[in-house]
Design an enzyme around this catalytic site. Structure first.
Site, mmCIF file in Angstrom:
data_model
loop_
_atom_site.group_PDB
_atom_site.id
_atom_site.type_symbol
_atom_site.label_atom_id
_atom_site.label_comp_id
_atom_site.label_asym_id
_atom_site.label_seq_id
_atom_site.Cartn_x
_atom_site.Cartn_y
_atom_site.Cartn_z
ATOM 1 N N VAL A 128 0.835 -1.207 0.000
ATOM 2 C CA VAL A 128 0.000 0.000 0.000
ATOM 3 C C VAL A 128 0.867 1.253 0.000
ATOM 4 O O VAL A 128 0.373 2.354 -0.249
ATOM 5 C CB VAL A 128 -0.934 0.010 1.229
ATOM 6 C CG1 VAL A 128 -1.930 -1.119 1.146
ATOM 7 C CG2 VAL A 128 -0.133 -0.070 2.518
ATOM 8 N N ALA A 131 8.417 3.407 0.828
ATOM 9 C CA ALA A 131 9.209 4.596 1.150
ATOM 10 C C ALA A 131 10.690 4.264 1.036
ATOM 11 O O ALA A 131 11.075 3.240 0.471
ATOM 12 C CB ALA A 131 8.859 5.101 2.541
ATOM 13 N N SER A 132 11.517 5.139 1.596
ATOM 14 C CA SER A 132 12.958 5.034 1.362
ATOM 15 C C SER A 132 13.592 3.837 2.035
ATOM 16 O O SER A 132 14.549 3.268 1.506
ATOM 17 C CB SER A 132 13.647 6.310 1.848
ATOM 18 O OG SER A 132 13.332 6.560 3.199
ATOM 19 N N ALA A 134 11.566 1.258 3.834
ATOM 20 C CA ALA A 134 10.655 0.143 4.090
ATOM 21 C C ALA A 134 9.443 0.256 3.190
ATOM 22 O O ALA A 134 9.219 1.283 2.542
ATOM 23 C CB ALA A 134 10.225 0.134 5.559
ATOM 24 N N GLN A 135 8.657 -0.810 3.153
ATOM 25 C CA GLN A 135 7.375 -0.762 2.468
ATOM 26 C C GLN A 135 6.341 -1.458 3.330
ATOM 27 O O GLN A 135 6.665 -2.284 4.190
ATOM 28 C CB GLN A 135 7.454 -1.389 1.084
ATOM 29 C CG GLN A 135 7.881 -2.828 0.989
ATOM 30 C CD GLN A 135 8.108 -3.233 -0.468
ATOM 31 O OE1 GLN A 135 8.922 -2.637 -1.172
ATOM 32 N NE2 GLN A 135 7.397 -4.257 -0.926
ATOM 33 N N ASP A 285 8.964 13.495 11.526
ATOM 34 C CA ASP A 285 8.858 13.225 10.093
ATOM 35 C C ASP A 285 7.411 13.427 9.657
ATOM 36 O O ASP A 285 6.812 12.577 8.999
ATOM 37 C CB ASP A 285 9.325 11.792 9.805
ATOM 38 C CG ASP A 285 9.763 11.610 8.354
ATOM 39 O OD1 ASP A 285 9.958 12.620 7.661
ATOM 40 O OD2 ASP A 285 9.924 10.449 7.921
#
Length: 510
Positions: A128, A131-132, A134-135, A285
Site C-alpha cells: 500500500v 518509502a525510502s 521500508a514498504q 517526520d
C-alpha cells in the site's frame, strides 16, 4: 576505512546523477552561484540528455535512501523550491517503486523468525506504500484483525552506511576550510543525521516511540497514533493496527469527503506544539504522506522512525522565543538567545534584538502565502553569520519538523497565520509552567528532593572521610626528586634501591 578516491568517485557520481536529471539547472542559472560551482555543474552534465523539466524525485531516488529523506523535507516547502519541484518531490514520500513480493516474503519471515502463515492469515502481495527504507503491506492476523505490516528493505542498512560515510568525509573537508563553513559545523550535523538513521533502521524502537507518543498525546483528542501489535513486531518487521483515512497530501479527496481543511491545519499545529513544547517528545517526520484524516476529523500519524526530544530547559526557551516573536518582544527573544548560549557573550543584546526586529516586523499579521519566506530565511542566515551563531545540532530535528508542519498546514489552508494559531497554546503553557504558582511548586519540589538526599550525602562523607583507626597518623614525608633512568641503568637502580631497603629493614629489626 573508505579511501579518498572512493569518496571522490561517489560525489562525482552523485553530482552526475543530479545533473543528468536536470536537478542542477537552478544552480547553473542562479547569478549568485560562484563561477567555479557553475562550471562544475556544467561539466557534470556534459554529454547527458538533460530533460526539459527537472526530475528531482527521480534524481534523489537514484541517489539512495539518505537523499530521499532530504527530498521528503523539501516536498513540504513549495515556497522554497517552487510548486513544480515540490509536487514532483511528493512522489518520494510513499510512492517509490516497491520491491517484488519474492524479495519481501523471505524478508518478513526472516525478520519474524517464523513462517508468515503462523502469524498472518493473509498478506496482500501488492504494498500500500513504499518509502525510502521500508514498504507496507496490508494483512490479516490469524485472529482476524486487519493490520499494516511494515518491513525493512533488504540491504538498506548498507546503502545508508555508505552514503553517511561519504557525507562525513565531505563534511570534514568543508569544515577544514574554516570561516563560515566551520561555523556551520557540518561534521556535527552529519553525525546527528547518522544517529537519526540508526534509530530509524530499528523497527522495534519505532514501535516503542509510537507507544510513548500515544501516551503523551492523550490530552490531545484530535491527534491519534495506531496501536502496536507487539507479538508481530521485531527489529525488521513492524505490525500496527490498520488505519482507514485520507492522506493529507490528497487535498481533492479531503474536500470531497467534507473535511474542514482550515480546522485540520489548526489541529496539526496544535498537535505539534503540544508534542514539542508540552511533552518534549515529537514526531520528527510529519510530512503529508505520514498524516491521515480520519472520518471523524481526527489526524492520525504513522511512521515513527525519527523522533525528537527536547529537555525542559530548552522547551522553556523555545516557548519564550515563540511568544516573544508573537508579541513582538524582541528584547526578551534576544536575551533568551544569550541565556541559552546560542549567541556568544561578546555581542550586544540590544543590537541582536534590533536585528530580530528587522526580520520579524515585516511578517507580523501576514498569512504564510503573503510572506517572502526566501527573503526571511536569507535575513535569518545573515543574522546567524553576523552574530557568530553556531549550528545547534540538537535543534536540527525541531527545525526540520517545524518546516514540515508549516508546509503541510499551509497546503491545507494557505490563509493560515501560524503566529495567531500558535499564540493561545504557547501563552497557556507559559502561564502554567512559568507563572508564580508554577515557580513556587517547582521550588518546593526541588527543596524536598534536596532534603531527601541529605542522608545519602552524609553517608558519602563518612565513606570519604572515615573515623581514624588505631594506628597513629603517618608523619609528613619530605619531597624527594625522583631520577628517571633508562636502559640497563634502570635495572641497576632497582637493584640498588632493593638493597638499601633490605639494609634499612635489618637495622630497624635490631
Amino acid at each position: 576505512m573508505t579511501s579518498t578516491p572512493t569518496h571522490l568517485w561517489r560525489l562525482m557520481k552523485w553530482g552526475r546523477t543530479l545533473a543528468r536529471h536536470g536537478a542542477l539547472r537552478g544552480i547553473e542559472r542562479d547569478p549568485s552561484t560562484p563561477p567555479g560551482v557553475r562550471r562544475a555543474a556544467r561539466l557534470l552534465r556534459f554529454g547527458a540528455r538533460v530533460p526539459a523539466v527537472p526530475r528531482y524525485a527521480e534524481a534523489l531516488q537514484a541517489l539512495g535512501p539518505a537523499a530521499i529523506k532530504l527530498g521528503q523535507t523539501l516536498a513540504t516547502r513549495p515556497d522554497l523550491v517552487g510548486e513544480g519541484p515540490a509536487h514532483d518531490l511528493l512522489a518520494l514520500q510513499d510512492a517509490l517503486p516497491p520491491l517484488p513480493w519474492s524479495v519481501i516474503h523471505p524478508a518478513i519471515e526472516s525478520g519474524l523468525g517464523r513462517p508468515i502463515e503462523s502469524v498472518f492469515a493473509e498478506i496482500e502481495e501488492t504494498p500500500v506504500g513504499a518509502a525510502s527504507i521500508a514498504q507496507v503491506h496490508r494483512g490479516i492476523t490469524t485472529d482476524g484483525r486487519t493490520v499494516a505490516v511494515k518491513v525493512l528493505r533488504p540491504g538498506v542498512e548498507y546503502e545508508f552506511n555508505q552514503a553517511i560515510d561519504t557525507y562525513e568525509w565531505a563534511a570534514a573537508q568543508l569544515e577544514a576550510y574554516g570561516g563560515e563553513l566551520k561555523r556551520l559545523r557540518p561534521r556535527l550535523v552529519i553525525e546527528t543525521m547518522k544517529r537519526w538513521t540508526a534509530r530509524e533502521l530499528d523497527l522495534r524502537r519505532e514501535a516503542a516511540s509510537a507507544s510513548e507518543l500515544a501516551e503523551a498525546m492523550q490530552a490531545e483528542p484530535d491527534f491519534t497514533v495506531p496501536g502496536i501489535d507487539w507479538q508481530r513486531t521485531t527489529s525488521r518487521v513492524l505490525t500496527t493496527e490498520w488505519i482507514d483515512g485520507i492522506k493529507l497530501s490528497n487535498r481533492a479527496a479531503l474536500v470531497e469527503a467534507g473535511h474542514d481543511l482550515p480546522a485540520m491545519a489548526r489541529k496539526l499545529v496544535q498537535a505539534f506544539l503540544r508534542q514539542a513544547i508540552a511533552e518534549g517528545f515529537f514526531h520528527a517526520d510529519m510530512h503529508q504522506g505520514n498524516l491521515f484524516a480520519l472520518p471523524d476529523g481526527r489526524i492520525c500519524a504513522i511512521d515513527f522512525g525519527i523522533m525528537g526530544r527536547i529537555d525542559r530547559r530548552a522547551r522553556v526557551w523555545l516557548a519564550e522565543i515563540l511568544y516573544g516573536l508573537i508579541t513582538a518582544n524582541y528584547r526578551r527573544v534576544a536575551e533568551i538567545h544569550f541565556e541559552a548560549g546560542y549567541v556568544p557573550a561578546h555581542h550586544n543584546v540590544a543590537e541582536f534584538a534590533t536585528a530580530l526586529r528587522a526580520v520579524g516586523e515585516p511578517m507580523r499579521g501576514l498569512a504564510v502565502k503573503d510572506m517572502s519566506v526566501g527573503m526571511m530565511l536569507e535575513s535569518l542566515f545573515n543574522i546567524t553569520r553576523d552574530f557568530d551563531m553556531q549550528t545547534q545540532p540538537h535543534l536540527l530535528l525541531l527545525q526540520k519538523t517545524m518546516v514540515m508542519v508549516e508546509g503541510v498546514a499551509t497546503a491545507l489552508d494557505p490563509n493560515i497565520n501560524l503566529w495567531e494559531t500558535a499564540a493561545p497554546f504557547v501563552r497557556g503553557w507559559i502561564r502554567d509552567e512559568l507563572g508564580p504558582e508554577a515557580a513556587v511548586a517547582d521550588r518546593i519540589v526541588t527543596d524536598l528532593r534536596t532534603f531527601a538526599r541529605l542522608p545519602q550525602l552524609i553517608r558519602n562523607l563518612e565513606a570519604r572521610y572515615p573515623t581514624p583507626g588505631g594506628a597513629p597518623p603517618a608523619p609528613p614525608l619530605r619531597e624527594i626528586e625522583v631520577i628517571r633512568v633508562r636502559g640497563g641503568w634502570r635495572y641497576m637502580a632497582v637493584a640498588a634501591t632493593s638493597a638499601a631497603i633490605a639494609v634499612a629493614a635489618t637495622l630497624l629489626a635490631t
